[in-house]
Design an enzyme around this catalytic site. Sequence first.
Site, PDB file in Angstrom:
ATOM      1  N   ASP A 129       0.739  -1.151  -0.025  1.00 53.44           N
ATOM      2  CA  ASP A 129      -0.035  -0.008   0.045  1.00 53.44           C
ATOM      3  C   ASP A 129       0.948   1.130   0.123  1.00 53.44           C
ATOM      4  O   ASP A 129       1.754   1.471   0.777  1.00 53.44           O
ATOM      5  CB  ASP A 129      -0.867  -0.160   1.330  1.00 53.44           C
ATOM      6  CG  ASP A 129      -2.312   1.034   1.367  1.00 53.44           C
ATOM      7  OD1 ASP A 129      -2.425   1.391   0.245  1.00 53.44           O
ATOM      8  OD2 ASP A 129      -2.244   1.408   2.354  1.00 53.44           O
TER       9      ASP A 129
ATOM     10  N   GLY B 103      -8.010   8.338   7.097  1.00 54.54           N
ATOM     11  CA  GLY B 103      -8.287   8.491   8.577  1.00 54.54           C
ATOM     12  C   GLY B 103      -9.911   8.683   8.914  1.00 54.54           C
ATOM     13  O   GLY B 103     -10.555   8.253   7.993  1.00 54.54           O
TER      14      GLY B 103
END
Length: 304
Positions: free
Chosen positions: A78, A179
């Site tokens: 990632d 987030g």
Amino acid sequence: MLSTTKEIFSSTRGAIAAFNWYNMETAKAISTAANECKRPVILQISESGIRYMGIPCLKGMMSAILEITKVPVAFHLDHGSSIESCIQAISLGFSSVMIDKSHEQLEKNIEYTKQVVDYIKKHNINTSVEAELGTLAGIEDDINVDEKDAVYTNPDVAKRFAEETGIDSLAVAIGTSHGAHKGKTKSPKLDIERLIEIHKNTQGLPLVLHGASGVSHDDINICNMYGAKIENAFGITDDDIRAAIQHGVKKINIDTDLRIGYMAALRKGLHENNSSIDVRKLLTMSSDRMREVAVEKIKLFDCN
Ligand code: G3H
Ligand code: 13P
Ligand code: ZN
């Protein structure tokens, strides 16, 4: 069975969940959830996740995951920050890598991305490549059209990027962000019209949604009830996720939702077992909550 993301995309309906993992609890939760749903899964790890685990533990866990998981699984890097990082992941047996030069000028992004694609071709390696176009960071609630054009993926540029790089999947910026704080006062609204244009221009190229966590208020409330202070947390709505899947999104990245589930179960477990020192009991509860979250996500993404 280890598969590339390209193989998984072409053989599976709906979108595939790509969960971030970094320890035994996350790995077991993801594998068990995928087994339960009988759906392929992508286990992705960031560079900081690799540093946290260390290469020997990472290798051992990868082989354990392949033994435990009864459905096709891809190991994906990632946000790979360099060609070297992608090459390292390939040598560790990753079946998919992301080269993320989205913060660079377009020409540089194309150049670096192409280098990874060319490396894989030259060495005849069965590994998929994902790249990103656009910027995900801190989107305001009411972003205007000019601002969107500055940071969101441009559909015309996406066409050129896909053609010139030869990537297997493209991460797009259409209003998500990483987030737990994706909007200041509410969930952001994804720019589905833009996604439709990108999908049309890239002719069936699998699209990837980063920053796609839903941010469960149930888990946030449990965290806060047991000592956390997480305020103004908003994620992507299920309706927007379904719309994105309808318009070409095949890989959906989830890290925050598992983190929140992990923390909620851990905080509650610590509070309710305050005379216990059996760490395994607490982490089993955390892993089980992550498994439940992962199952919810895999089921949500199983639509067309
Ligand atoms: O996209 C980033 C992921 O959420 C991974 O974050 O670098 O803290 O592991 P990390
Ligand atoms: P979230 O922070 O929304 O879970 O996104 C994770 C991600 O995109 C990892 O690449
Ligand atoms: Zn991401």
